[in-house]
Scaffold this motif. Sequence first.
Motif, PDB file in Angstrom:
ATOM      1  N   LEU A  21       0.618  -1.148   0.190  1.00 29.48           N
ATOM      2  CA  LEU A  21      -0.104  -0.113   0.224  1.00 29.48           C
ATOM      3  C   LEU A  21       0.274   1.276  -0.044  1.00 29.48           C
ATOM      4  O   LEU A  21       0.852   2.553  -0.886  1.00 29.48           O
ATOM      5  N   GLU A  22       1.697   1.594   1.187  1.00 31.11           N
ATOM      6  CA  GLU A  22       2.913   2.711   0.834  1.00 31.11           C
ATOM      7  C   GLU A  22       3.861   2.335  -0.599  1.00 31.11           C
ATOM      8  O   GLU A  22       3.879   3.855  -1.105  1.00 31.11           O
ATOM      9  N   THR A  23       3.962   1.446  -1.459  1.00 29.88           N
ATOM     10  CA  THR A  23       4.536   2.347  -2.696  1.00 29.88           C
ATOM     11  C   THR A  23       3.648   2.692  -3.761  1.00 29.88           C
ATOM     12  O   THR A  23       3.847   3.107  -3.952  1.00 29.88           O
ATOM     13  N   VAL A  24       2.102   1.910  -3.510  1.00 28.94           N
ATOM     14  CA  VAL A  24       1.186   2.253  -4.897  1.00 28.94           C
ATOM     15  C   VAL A  24       1.247   4.023  -4.471  1.00 28.94           C
ATOM     16  O   VAL A  24       0.174   4.436  -5.014  1.00 28.94           O
ATOM     17  N   SER A  25       1.077   4.560  -2.997  1.00 33.61           N
ATOM     18  CA  SER A  25       0.470   5.876  -2.676  1.00 33.61           C
ATOM     19  C   SER A  25       1.954   6.721  -2.782  1.00 33.61           C
ATOM     20  O   SER A  25       1.342   7.591  -3.265  1.00 33.61           O
ATOM     21  N   ARG A  26       2.841   6.153  -2.996  1.00 32.93           N
ATOM     22  CA  ARG A  26       3.863   7.298  -3.271  1.00 32.93           C
ATOM     23  C   ARG A  26       4.546   6.542  -4.450  1.00 32.93           C
ATOM     24  O   ARG A  26       4.578   7.974  -5.079  1.00 32.93           O
ATOM     25  N   THR A  28       1.587   6.484  -6.782  1.00 32.93           N
ATOM     26  CA  THR A  28       1.014   7.237  -7.191  1.00 32.93           C
ATOM     27  C   THR A  28       0.587   8.824  -7.321  1.00 32.93           C
ATOM     28  O   THR A  28       0.161   9.837  -7.950  1.00 32.93           O
ATOM     29  N   GLY A  29       1.180   8.975  -5.995  1.00 31.29           N
ATOM     30  CA  GLY A  29       0.985  10.538  -5.706  1.00 31.29           C
ATOM     31  C   GLY A  29      -0.644  10.394  -4.675  1.00 31.29           C
ATOM     32  O   GLY A  29      -0.662  11.434  -4.144  1.00 31.29           O
ATOM     33  N   LEU A  30      -1.370  10.105  -4.906  1.00 34.93           N
ATOM     34  CA  LEU A  30      -2.453   8.953  -3.783  1.00 34.93           C
ATOM     35  C   LEU A  30      -2.017   9.329  -1.607  1.00 34.93           C
ATOM     36  O   LEU A  30      -1.714   8.793  -1.624  1.00 34.93           O
ATOM     37  N   PRO A  31      -3.621   9.857  -1.560  1.00 35.20           N
ATOM     38  CA  PRO A  31      -3.333   9.886  -0.395  1.00 35.20           C
ATOM     39  C   PRO A  31      -3.307   8.140   0.568  1.00 35.20           C
ATOM     40  O   PRO A  31      -3.741   7.573  -0.828  1.00 35.20           O
ATOM     41  N   ARG A  32      -2.967   8.402   0.859  1.00 31.78           N
ATOM     42  CA  ARG A  32      -2.657   6.500   1.824  1.00 31.78           C
ATOM     43  C   ARG A  32      -4.579   5.867   1.921  1.00 31.78           C
ATOM     44  O   ARG A  32      -4.909   4.247   1.288  1.00 31.78           O
ATOM     45  N   SER A  33      -4.744   6.322   2.127  1.00 31.73           N
ATOM     46  CA  SER A  33      -6.487   6.234   2.200  1.00 31.73           C
ATOM     47  C   SER A  33      -6.966   5.823   1.627  1.00 31.73           C
ATOM     48  O   SER A  33      -7.952   5.562   0.779  1.00 31.73           O
ATOM     49  N   THR A  34      -6.856   6.928   0.462  1.00 34.43           N
ATOM     50  CA  THR A  34      -7.514   6.835  -0.721  1.00 34.43           C
ATOM     51  C   THR A  34      -7.305   5.861  -2.134  1.00 34.43           C
ATOM     52  O   THR A  34      -7.720   5.352  -2.386  1.00 34.43           O
ATOM     53  N   ALA A  35      -5.169   5.870  -1.488  1.00 36.61           N
ATOM     54  CA  ALA A  35      -5.124   4.389  -2.585  1.00 36.61           C
ATOM     55  C   ALA A  35      -5.659   2.862  -2.171  1.00 36.61           C
ATOM     56  O   ALA A  35      -5.796   1.764  -3.013  1.00 36.61           O
ATOM     57  N   HIS A  36      -6.096   3.287  -0.467  1.00 39.43           N
ATOM     58  CA  HIS A  36      -5.943   2.201   0.473  1.00 39.43           C
ATOM     59  C   HIS A  36      -7.898   1.503  -0.488  1.00 39.43           C
ATOM     60  O   HIS A  36      -8.471   0.209  -0.555  1.00 39.43           O
ATOM     61  N   ARG A  37      -8.532   2.488  -0.401  1.00 36.43           N
ATOM     62  CA  ARG A  37     -10.154   2.516  -0.741  1.00 36.43           C
ATOM     63  C   ARG A  37     -10.280   1.455  -2.292  1.00 36.43           C
ATOM     64  O   ARG A  37     -10.831   0.974  -2.615  1.00 36.43           O
ATOM     65  N   ILE A  38      -9.021   2.937  -3.197  1.00 38.88           N
ATOM     66  CA  ILE A  38      -9.348   1.826  -4.452  1.00 38.88           C
ATOM     67  C   ILE A  38      -8.648   0.464  -4.875  1.00 38.88           C
ATOM     68  O   ILE A  38      -9.274  -0.126  -5.599  1.00 38.88           O
ATOM     69  N   LEU A  39      -8.165   0.078  -3.904  1.00 37.36           N
ATOM     70  CA  LEU A  39      -7.489  -1.388  -3.599  1.00 37.36           C
ATOM     71  C   LEU A  39      -8.180  -2.230  -3.515  1.00 37.36           C
ATOM     72  O   LEU A  39      -8.426  -3.551  -4.357  1.00 37.36           O
ATOM     73  N   ASP A  40      -8.946  -1.863  -2.279  1.00 35.08           N
ATOM     74  CA  ASP A  40      -9.694  -2.791  -1.356  1.00 35.08           C
ATOM     75  C   ASP A  40     -10.996  -2.844  -3.066  1.00 35.08           C
ATOM     76  O   ASP A  40     -11.622  -4.412  -2.936  1.00 35.08           O
ATOM     77  N   SER A  53       2.335 -10.555   1.241  1.00 35.96           N
ATOM     78  CA  SER A  53       3.660  -9.857   0.912  1.00 35.96           C
ATOM     79  C   SER A  53       3.136  -8.168  -0.090  1.00 35.96           C
ATOM     80  O   SER A  53       3.757  -7.801  -0.761  1.00 35.96           O
ATOM     81  N   GLY A  54       1.181  -8.784  -0.330  1.00 32.60           N
ATOM     82  CA  GLY A  54       0.995  -7.118  -1.101  1.00 32.60           C
ATOM     83  C   GLY A  54       0.992  -7.263  -1.578  1.00 32.60           C
ATOM     84  O   GLY A  54      -0.488  -8.819  -1.731  1.00 32.60           O
ATOM     85  N   TYR A  55      -0.286  -6.919  -3.286  1.00 29.19           N
ATOM     86  CA  TYR A  55      -0.936  -7.047  -3.690  1.00 29.19           C
ATOM     87  C   TYR A  55      -0.451  -7.163  -4.973  1.00 29.19           C
ATOM     88  O   TYR A  55       1.071  -7.087  -5.598  1.00 29.19           O
ATOM     89  N   LEU A  56      -1.441  -7.785  -6.165  1.00 30.38           N
ATOM     90  CA  LEU A  56      -0.416  -8.306  -7.525  1.00 30.38           C
ATOM     91  C   LEU A  56      -1.670  -8.613  -8.200  1.00 30.38           C
ATOM     92  O   LEU A  56      -3.421  -8.019  -7.748  1.00 30.38           O
ATOM     93  N   LEU A  57      -1.907  -8.899  -8.986  1.00 31.91           N
ATOM     94  CA  LEU A  57      -2.371  -8.735 -10.898  1.00 31.91           C
ATOM     95  C   LEU A  57      -3.993 -10.092 -10.433  1.00 31.91           C
ATOM     96  O   LEU A  57      -3.226 -11.199  -9.964  1.00 31.91           O
TER      97      LEU A  57
END
Length: 254
Positions: A21-26, A28-40, A53-57
């Motif tokens: 999640l931290e890598t995606v947020s960093r 993309t420049g998206l706030p952590r909460s926004t990135a988490h909501r979209i990932l979910d 170990s993280g998110y994958l396809l």
Amino acid sequence: MMERVTLIMDLFEHPQTRLTLETVSRCTGLPRSTAHRILDQLVRLDWLHHTVSGYLLGPRALGLGGREIAHSTLRAAAAPQLLELAVRTKMVVHLAVLDDPEIYYLDKIGGRAAVDIPSRVGGRAIAHCTGLGKAMLAWLSPEEIDARYAQVIERRTPQSIGRLDALHREFGIIRRRNGLAVDRGECFPDIACVGLAIRGPDGPVAAISAVGAGDSAVERIAPLVVGAVRSVSEELFGTARPQPPEAIRPLLPG
């Protein structure tokens, strides 16, 4: 919203890419909460898969040609090791992935000897009846094995395992060998093989096997199979999971 989703999905350059999640947020420049909501949301829709170990396809993304890309990546990483293993052992060598109750053959190398082995690239076989399949199934949870074999267990030959309790015992033996699986006539009569899974951070992704005649001492070439899998694992994941001494010792006589 679509722009944000695209920003996230573009980060997954390869089927093996895993992002926190931290890598995606960093990135993309998206706030952590926004990135988490979209990932979910992407996980719930099967576009992504969430592991420790993280998110994958996920299966939906892989279904859009991603599965073929993943297979091509595996074949490219394994090709040099398969060729070397076939040359050194003078045996037929396979690369396969697990596909529900079956294995799917991605590659087969062995020169003229390959003609005598009834398998083919693009073909399938019952997973628990092969060294390749057993090597991968052994690393699944007991609950997942129970779910897969809730019905009657199909047998390919009289040597095939046909009981769930016997299957669990076999997987226990394989794990104690650090993943080495042996098949003697369980899939095809008069054919033996030794197989080992290529494991990523979230479990088995493929397996390699060396195949010979039913009376051949396939156990003796186990160190070479371990070496091939180790090299492919390093190429794909930067890790070498199989540990040769412990894996080989229980297989060799004396």
